[in-house]
Design a protein around this motif. Sequence first.
Motif, mmCIF file in Angstrom:
data_model
loop_
_atom_site.group_PDB
_atom_site.id
_atom_site.type_symbol
_atom_site.label_atom_id
_atom_site.label_comp_id
_atom_site.label_asym_id
_atom_site.label_seq_id
_atom_site.Cartn_x
_atom_site.Cartn_y
_atom_site.Cartn_z
ATOM 1 N N GLU A 14 65.456 -33.730 -39.736
ATOM 2 C CA GLU A 14 65.182 -33.796 -41.168
ATOM 3 C C GLU A 14 64.744 -35.207 -41.531
ATOM 4 O OE1 GLU A 14 68.207 -30.874 -43.423
ATOM 5 O OE2 GLU A 14 69.111 -32.710 -42.632
ATOM 6 N N GLN A 30 69.120 -35.489 -37.067
ATOM 7 C CA GLN A 30 69.400 -34.089 -36.764
ATOM 8 C C GLN A 30 70.254 -33.506 -37.880
ATOM 9 O OE1 GLN A 30 71.123 -34.421 -32.829
ATOM 10 N NE2 GLN A 30 69.221 -33.666 -31.925
ATOM 11 N N ARG A 31 70.015 -32.249 -38.202
ATOM 12 C CA ARG A 31 70.817 -31.575 -39.229
ATOM 13 C C ARG A 31 72.257 -31.478 -38.768
ATOM 14 N NH1 ARG A 31 67.227 -26.324 -40.656
ATOM 15 N NH2 ARG A 31 65.542 -27.435 -41.692
ATOM 16 N N HIS A 32 73.145 -31.957 -39.566
ATOM 17 C CA HIS A 32 74.587 -31.899 -39.291
ATOM 18 C C HIS A 32 74.913 -32.410 -37.894
ATOM 19 C CE1 HIS A 32 74.676 -29.590 -42.945
ATOM 20 N NE2 HIS A 32 73.883 -28.683 -42.421
#
Length: 160
Positions: A14, A30-32
């Motif tokens: 993201e 990175q997402r989460h």
Amino acid sequence: MTGDRAMIILDIFEILSTQHNIFGIPMLAQRHEESTYVAILSIDIHFLYNVQHNCPLSKCTASGKQPVMQECVESGLIQTCIEHKPTQRFIINTHAFHNAHLLCAVLPRSLISPTPLYLDRPAKHSELAGHLRLVQDAKQKARAVQKVSRGKEAGSGPNK
């Protein structure tokens, strides 16, 4: 792969809403903090861009050692190198000139707009000009003193 198509597996990141605190350029994460993969056909890629490891955030150090190579042979010398630590955050190289217009088209303006070095430019210019005037005055006085002292030396020779 068939014809001019290829299947590509991408790790999805993201674009963060804030700029890097040192470099002032956009960042990816990175997402989460978990890997997400997607498979696409190569014809779906619009352009390539460059991302760099975020060394300041990862606290990478010049603690690595590697042999110095000379004509593909180890020379016996060792040089230090950066040991990159794992990270899920990268910086987007918006300084690459080959695709700057494409990056500007897809990144939010708030992440790529230039940030002023000084908020009050006229005040900073006045401050710098004042400092330069003082330096210039000091140089002129030093030259005047040198000129006077040279004149005295020339007038006090043995022929007078």
